[in-house]
Design an enzyme around this catalytic site. Structure first.
Site, mmCIF file in Angstrom:
data_model
loop_
_atom_site.group_PDB
_atom_site.id
_atom_site.type_symbol
_atom_site.label_atom_id
_atom_site.label_comp_id
_atom_site.label_asym_id
_atom_site.label_seq_id
_atom_site.Cartn_x
_atom_site.Cartn_y
_atom_site.Cartn_z
ATOM 1 N N SER A 1 7.657 -5.792 -1.543
ATOM 2 C CA SER A 1 8.225 -4.805 -0.615
ATOM 3 C C SER A 1 9.339 -5.348 0.284
ATOM 4 C CB SER A 1 7.120 -4.208 0.256
ATOM 5 O OG SER A 1 6.297 -3.357 -0.515
ATOM 6 N N GLU B 1 8.818 0.999 -7.149
ATOM 7 C CA GLU B 1 7.406 0.759 -6.846
ATOM 8 C C GLU B 1 6.513 1.360 -7.940
ATOM 9 O OE1 GLU B 1 5.812 -0.940 -4.694
ATOM 10 O OE2 GLU B 1 7.310 -1.497 -3.208
#
Length: 297
Positions: free
Chosen positions: A66, A165
């Protein structure tokens, strides 16, 4: 006989040592510490006042996880600066976009979908590391390839952004396509802080969002004095079926009590340590660098 130029150089070395310690950010202590850990660890440090810096483990490509939401946010904010997007514009988030089985405070708060401003989605994505918010932003700016190209145009070459993601959740190996080096991450943070990328208003919005980050409180901030301002972005992988963790990361900018600031990057990779042990490594590296400033006062 000692030559005059040699003597002057000797004096300069002494003065730098007295002001900043024997190495910038106590590089030798950081290096000695990480050598004892069963992990591949990358570190970068840059003093935004003196320009002193160092990198360790810089030859490896570290999975960002992330952390790459910071890169994405830079691209989104740039598009706001040039008028293609606006912080206040309303984005309709559908229930179908709020995928299950992934970290998503947006989904948890609005399970049936909702309308959010673009600014709110950026805050969810950066400060709360929302994975669904991340992929919504990727779609808004043209995808991962466009984000990678935009970052490379800033002069950051050692960077790869290939998987969303959702793609990382579907394919374990996809996370390794999103990588950078400690030095490249450091360079991007320096350019960000020196306001070379964004307008003042966009910089301040993203800076405040990073300061408000809720993830990883025991990493860069873990051993620093309470209330220390740290503008940062974390990244964390899962563990393989063999118990190997590819990524435990925290990167950011730390403010000292006297107003000075420094960039710090810590990547912990390819380890069977627990999450708590990985976070403790990041916290200790951060503390060593923080203490190097206190001992020089």
């Amino acid at each position: 006989m000692i030559r005059k130029s040699t003597f002057i150089c000797f004096l300069l070395c002494i003065s730098v040592s007295l002001l900043y310690g024997q190495s910038p950010g106590n590089q030798s202590k950081v290096e000695a510490f990480i050598k004892t850990k069963p992990a591949e660890i990358g570190v970068a440090f840059h003093d935004l006042t003196s320009g002193q810096e160092f990198t360790l483990g810089n030859r490896r490509h570290y999975p960002m996880q992330s952390v790459y939401k910071f890169h994405l946010a830079l691209v989104v904010m740039h598009k706001i600066d040039i008028g293609e997007l606006a912080l206040e514009q309303i984005v309709h988030v559908t229930k179908e976009e709020l995928l299950p089985n992934t970290w998503s405070p947006i989904r948890d708060k609005f399970p049936e979908g909702t309308d959010l401003t673009l600014g709110e989605i950026i805050q969810f994505t950066v400060a709360n590391s929302d994975n669904n918010g991340c992929d919504i932003l990727f779609r808004m700016v043209g995808g991962t390839d466009d984000v990678e190209k935009s970052i490379k145009k800033l002069g950051i070459k050692k960077i790869s952004i290939k998987a969303t993601e959702d793609e990382m959740h579907k394919d374990w190996h996809a996370q390794f396509a999103n990588w950078t080096t400690p030095e490249a991450m450091m360079q991007l943070l320096i350019s960000f802080r020196q306001k070379e990328i964004l307008s003042t208003s966009s910089f301040e919005f993203l800076w405040n969002t990073m300061v408000a980050t809720t993830t990883g409180p025991m990493r860069l901030k873990g051993k620093l004095p309470e209330g220390t301002v740290v503008a940062h972005k974390t990244g964390t992988s899962g563990q393989s079926n063999k118990g190997v963790m590819p990524a435990m990361n925290d990167v950011g900018i730390v403010q000292l009590p006297d107003g000075r600031e420094y960039v710090i990057v810590v990547f912990v990779s390819n380890t069977k340590l627990t999450y708590e042990e990985g976070e403790a490594i990041i916290a200790e590296v951060s503390k060593i660098i923080w203490d190097s400033y206190q001992s020089s006062n």
